[in-house]
Every structure is written in C-alpha cells, then in structure tokens.
Design an enzyme around this catalytic site. Structure first.
Site, PDB file in Angstrom:
ATOM      1  N   LYS A  11      42.256 -31.079 -25.880  1.00 57.44           N
ATOM      2  CA  LYS A  11      41.128 -31.975 -25.648  1.00 57.44           C
ATOM      3  C   LYS A  11      40.072 -31.721 -26.713  1.00 57.44           C
ATOM      4  CE  LYS A  11      38.206 -28.607 -24.113  1.00 57.44           C
ATOM      5  NZ  LYS A  11      36.961 -28.164 -24.824  1.00 57.44           N
ATOM      6  N   ASP A 136      37.959 -26.106 -17.134  1.00 54.43           N
ATOM      7  CA  ASP A 136      38.592 -27.204 -17.865  1.00 54.43           C
ATOM      8  C   ASP A 136      39.940 -27.613 -17.298  1.00 54.43           C
ATOM      9  OD1 ASP A 136      36.457 -27.196 -19.575  1.00 54.43           O
ATOM     10  OD2 ASP A 136      37.531 -26.360 -21.290  1.00 54.43           O
TER      11      ASP A 136
END
Length: 282
Positions: A11, A136
């Site tokens: 990401k 996350d």
C-alpha cells in the site's frame, strides 16, 4: 483444495495527517490507503496435524514474532479448528519500507486460511482479528483502497485515481517509534472530511511525518528531493520508501531507471481492489 498461492499487495499512504495523541500513547490520524500491484507471495498448504509451520524464515525474526505465524495461530485459536498449515513466503516488499508488507502478509494469511480451512468468517470478523496484529492489517483484509481514521482501523472504502508510481527505497531502516516520539512531529493537524480530502486531490496531500523523517535520515531526504524534481513526491507511512505518481508507464520506468543512485526503485500500478480478493473472488 489443499494448497493456495496468493498475493500480499503493498500500500501507499497517499496522505497522512496526524490529528492528535491518545492517553495510551497511540496517535490518531487520517490517511488515504491505496493498494498497489507490488506484492509478496504466500503459499499456504493445509495439514491435518494442527501444526503451524513456516518453511522459509526471515533473518533476525523469530517464528513466534513473524506476523504470518501469529496470524495463523490467532485464526486457529479463534475458530477452534484442528487444522494446521505450512506457510512459504516469497518476500519482495522491503521490510520497514512503509509499504505495509508485514501487515499485508498477515492479512493474506487470515483471508487465505479462512478459505483453505473453510471457516466462513466474514471480512469484518477477520479484520477485527487482524487489528490485534497491527493497525494496517484491516485495510488489507477488506481489500480496497480506503480513507482511514482512528489509529488507521476506521475504514471507509474510497475510489482513487490509478496512476503509475515510482517507489524508491533509499536503503535505510526507519524507527517508527522514534518518529512518533520525536518532539518536532506535527500532532495537531486539523481533521478534515474524506470528501474534502478527495476534493482537494493529490496536489494538496501531505505526510505529517515527512519533515521529521527527512531530518533524521539524510538518505531519505536526498531521494525525496531528487524524485520531487520529476513529480510531486511524498513519504509513505514513516518511510523509508518515497513515491511519485506518473500518468504513463513509460515515463515511470524512465524515472525509476534514473533513480539508481538513490536506492532500489520499482514501478507499480495503483489499484482500488486488492489482487488477493480478485484471486479469491471476495
């Protein structure tokens, strides 16, 4: 089905605003997570003896500290299954790069084992488990680019542009705790809405960790300053990776090739849906 080979995508934090600090020491933030097509690869092979086995260890990381082992044991305990798994991770994402590699590996473990072990947990249930492993992990479990608040676990799916990114890792390791403990870190960014963030667009996005990280790590400052000559550039997470967006692959590859003096460089395409979820039909 006894074996699954699945991607664990990286990401980027397209923006990262730090809005406060909680009494427990954790920081509240607002960020835009974008999935990209740069991936680790995880192979999961079911076994009927209940053993969680990792076949290729990461140097310096004990098995019990490895996030994919912890994820497998967490799901095994939560589900009560007697099944086990052999885990083989092909690591492509740099450790400590701000790309979420360890969190994504853990998420792929949870989502993949949910299928392999036929557990029928919902993505919300898996994300709740994943939050125990790291802030996350939930975004990778849900598998969509997202606006995030809280400590990064309060997610709202977002549809972002999908440019080609040049990502540079300057070859240094950033201490995330040190960055968040630095007295110079901005901790009082005014909260904004997701709509305002998206309306403002990339030209107004920033990373509040960037000033501190550049001061502490000259190699990151050099890479970021160089990349900024080619396109607006930012740090992802607390680094060490920096990135810039380009409209076409050819330009991105040209810039990435020229980045060699500043570290390892990759070209990746921005996505809105995770290749993990594409692979499993989630």
């Amino acid at each position: 089905m006894s074996t699954l080979t699945l991607p664990a995508p990286a990401k980027l934090n397209r923006l990262l605003h730090i809005t406060g600090r909680r009494p427990d020491g954790y920081h509240t933030l607002q960020t835009l997570f974008q999935i990209i097509d740069l991936c680790d690869q995880l192979t999961l092979t079911a076994r009927d003896d209940g053993v969680i086995q990792l076949v290729n260890r990461i140097s310096g990381v004990a098995d019990d500290d490895n996030l994919i082992v912890r994820a497998a044991k967490l799901l095994q305990q939560a589900s009560g299954t007697r099944q086990g798994v052999t885990l083989a991770l092909e690591k492509k994402l740099p450790m400590g790069g701000g790309l979420g590699g360890g969190s994504s590996d853990a998420a792929t473990t949870l989502v993949g084992l949910n299928t392999l072990w036929q557990l029928a947990f919902s993505l919300d249930e898996l994300a709740t488990l994943g939050l125990q492993l790291g802030a996350d992990v939930p975004v990778f479990v849900h598998g969509h680019s997202a606006w995030a608040e809280g400590v990064g676990e309060q997610l709202t799916s977002a549809t972002l542009d999908t440019p080609w990114f040049v990502i540079i890792h300057p070859g240094v390791s950033v201490s995330t705790p040190a960055v968040f403990q630095d007295p110079q870190l901005t901790r009082d960014s005014r909260p904004i809405t997701m709509a305002r963030a998206l309306q403002g667009g990339a030209s107004e996005w920033r990373n509040d960790c960037e000033t501190v990280v550049k001061q502490r790590y000259p190699a990151i400052a050099e890479a970021l300053d160089w990349l900024s000559q080619h396109a607006p550039s930012r740090l992802t997470g607390t680094g060490a990776c920096v990135f810039a967006a380009f409209n076409n692959a050819q330009t991105a590859h040209t810039v990435a090739k020229a980045a060699a003096p500043y570290g390892s460089a990759w070209v990746a395409r921005g996505l809105n849906t995770s290749p993990l979820h594409d692979a499993l039909g989630c």
